[in-house]
Write a protein that holds these residues in place. Structure first.
Motif, short mmCIF file in Angstrom:
data_model
loop_
_atom_site.label_atom_id
_atom_site.label_comp_id
_atom_site.label_asym_id
_atom_site.label_seq_id
_atom_site.Cartn_x
_atom_site.Cartn_y
_atom_site.Cartn_z
N GLU A 35 -1.18 -3.15 4.51
CA GLU A 35 -0.42 -2.14 5.25
C GLU A 35 -0.16 -2.54 6.70
O GLU A 35 -0.28 -1.73 7.62
N ALA A 52 -9.94 3.84 3.13
CA ALA A 52 -8.91 3.87 2.09
C ALA A 52 -9.40 4.61 0.85
O ALA A 52 -8.65 5.39 0.25
N ASN A 55 -9.37 8.31 1.64
CA ASN A 55 -8.03 8.86 1.80
C ASN A 55 -7.21 8.84 0.51
O ASN A 55 -6.42 9.76 0.27
N TYR A 56 -7.36 7.78 -0.29
CA TYR A 56 -6.43 7.57 -1.41
C TYR A 56 -7.05 7.63 -2.80
O TYR A 56 -6.33 7.77 -3.78
N GLU A 57 -8.38 7.48 -2.91
CA GLU A 57 -9.06 7.49 -4.21
C GLU A 57 -8.31 6.67 -5.24
O GLU A 57 -8.11 7.07 -6.39
N SER A 58 -7.89 5.46 -4.85
CA SER A 58 -7.03 4.66 -5.71
C SER A 58 -7.80 3.98 -6.84
O SER A 58 -8.97 3.65 -6.72
N SER A 79 -2.84 3.74 -8.69
CA SER A 79 -2.60 5.18 -8.61
C SER A 79 -3.66 5.81 -7.72
O SER A 79 -4.74 5.25 -7.53
N THR A 81 -4.22 9.26 -4.53
CA THR A 81 -3.73 10.44 -3.82
C THR A 81 -2.87 10.05 -2.62
O THR A 81 -3.05 10.54 -1.52
N PHE A 82 -1.94 9.14 -2.85
CA PHE A 82 -1.06 8.69 -1.78
C PHE A 82 0.39 8.91 -2.20
O PHE A 82 0.70 8.94 -3.40
N PRO A 83 1.30 9.07 -1.23
CA PRO A 83 2.71 9.28 -1.56
C PRO A 83 3.26 8.09 -2.36
O PRO A 83 2.96 6.94 -2.06
N SER A 85 2.59 7.44 -5.51
CA SER A 85 1.68 7.02 -6.58
C SER A 85 2.28 7.37 -7.93
O SER A 85 2.86 8.45 -8.08
#
Length: 107
Positions: A35, A52, A55-58, A79, A81-83, A85
């Motif tokens: 990023e 990260a 914030n994103y739980e990717s 995938s 919790t980010f825009p 996804s």
């Protein structure tokens, strides 16, 4: 698809949201580019991934893995919790002694 052990650990620790175990996949002087930012060394890498993860739980779903010498690319569906996804990202690894010494994340 065959994936090296250290990359398997990288994926597993991402899924378990364990920032300490994630950082242990890297050499002491590893460099991560993600990023538009650079993170140097295990401490910065652990702080980066902890934030990260919070914030994103990717989650990563490996799609392809290609290796050429010490360099490799993992293509994964990411995938969280980010825009936007989910998104397909490429993880460019430099691996040395079964540890990650460099990582660059690209689209």
């Amino acid at each position: 698809m065959e994936i090296p052990q250290v990359v398997e650990r990288f994926i597993e620790t991402q899924h378990s949201l364990d920032s300490n175990a994630f950082a242990e996949c890297f050499t002491d002087n590893a460099i991560v580019h993600d990023e538009g930012k650079t993170h140097n060394g295990k401490q910065e890498i652990e702080q980066w991934i902890k934030q990260a993860m919070e914030n994103y739980e990717s989650q990563l779903e490996p799609l392809n893995y290609e290796q050429s010498g010490a360099n490799s690319v993992l293509t994964a569906n990411v995938s969280g919790t980010f825009p936007g996804s989910p998104i397909v990202l490429k993880f460019h690894f430099g691996i040395k002694d079964n540890l990650i010494e460099s990582l660059s994340v690209t689209e």
